[in-house]
Design an enzyme around this catalytic site. Structure first.
Site, mmCIF file in Angstrom:
data_model
loop_
_atom_site.group_PDB
_atom_site.id
_atom_site.type_symbol
_atom_site.label_atom_id
_atom_site.label_comp_id
_atom_site.label_asym_id
_atom_site.label_seq_id
_atom_site.Cartn_x
_atom_site.Cartn_y
_atom_site.Cartn_z
ATOM 1 N N CYS A 86 -2.697 1.024 9.737
ATOM 2 C CA CYS A 86 -3.627 -0.034 9.300
ATOM 3 C C CYS A 86 -4.670 -0.358 10.351
ATOM 4 O O CYS A 86 -5.761 -0.827 10.025
ATOM 5 C CB CYS A 86 -2.854 -1.320 8.991
ATOM 6 S SG CYS A 86 -1.707 -1.215 7.612
ATOM 7 N N HIS A 122 0.829 -1.201 0.000
ATOM 8 C CA HIS A 122 0.000 0.000 0.000
ATOM 9 C C HIS A 122 0.867 1.256 0.000
ATOM 10 O O HIS A 122 2.035 1.213 0.413
ATOM 11 C CB HIS A 122 -0.883 0.046 1.256
ATOM 12 C CG HIS A 122 -2.012 -0.925 1.277
ATOM 13 N ND1 HIS A 122 -2.273 -1.751 2.345
ATOM 14 C CD2 HIS A 122 -2.978 -1.203 0.365
ATOM 15 C CE1 HIS A 122 -3.335 -2.489 2.105
ATOM 16 N NE2 HIS A 122 -3.784 -2.175 0.900
#
Length: 231
Positions: free
Chosen positions: A225, A137
């Site tokens: 996250c 990501h």
């Protein structure tokens, strides 16, 4: 494989660090059928009074978003992506007047365009990046801890990618995991064990708190996250 009890302990330490910096932490019940459900960052992007609920980029995570959407529906207008568009919140970094959005194996152009459309409705621009294959990501190798500043991992992003930023703090590639940070003004939370990065951030004027994240790193998860930040 990460050790479950060690990961639970790290998660509790993470919650404690957020609370110590003034955040209210709300936890939702575990989803037994979805082992990635702790990674809530991916499940929503907040745009003022709207919550964009994406189609997550990996089929195994289909269903996680419903728990988050149900919780957010009390305070936000819920907007869902159309079929075929995918986006993980881990590909979205807030920087000043814009969102930096990564096109990756989890976020496709349709998902990025959908977010762009809704961001522009609230006066936010979107800048697109191609996330290199070296990372999952965009947030894994990039964060913006204060206005005008980007923290980025060497070997993944380039100076040209970040030419818009007033200040770029480059993290050595071998410590690139530590480029994912959470900031409260000049107070910074970062992963424990990255001494060169710690010195760079201290030299940049930040005070530092650290959280042990090695168990989460084993499953490609970083600090951000584990939360959806609201407000």
């Amino acid at each position: 494989m990460p050790d479950y009890e060690a990961a639970r302990g790290a998660q509790q330490a993470y919650f404690a660090a957020l609370r110590a910096h003034g955040s209210e932490v709300i936890t939702l019940p575990p989803l037994e059928d979805f082992p990635d459900c702790s990674f809530t960052e991916d499940t929503a992007v907040i745009l003022e009074d709207k919550a964009v609920i994406p189609n997550l980029g990996h089929p195994s995570r289909d269903g996680e978003k419903e728990s988050i959407a149900d919780f957010l529906a009390d305070d936000f207008e819920i907007t869902r992506m159309p079929a075929g568009a995918t986006l993980d919140g881990g590909d979205v970094v807030f920087y000043d007047d814009r969102f930096l959005v990564g096109l990756s194996t989890r976020t496709n152009r349709e998902g990025a365009d959908f977010l762009t459309e809704h961001a522009k409705e609230v006066g936010m621009e979107v800048q697109l990046f191609s996330v290199p294959a070296s990372t999952l990501h965009l947030t894994t190798v990039c964060s913006s801890p204060r206005p005008g500043t980007v923290v980025a991992a060497e070997g993944h992003l380039t100076e040209a990618d970040l030419s818009f930023a007033e200040e770029v703090i480059w993290i050595p590639e071998e410590e690139g995991y530590a480029a994912n940070t959470i900031a409260y003004g000049d107070r910074l939370i970062m992963a424990e064990g990255y001494q060169r990065t710690r010195k760079l951030m201290l030299d940049a004027g930040f005070s530092i708190s650290t959280v042990e994240m090695s168990e989460f790193r084993e499953v490609d998860a970083s600090l951000t996250c584990l939360s959806v930040f609201i407000g």
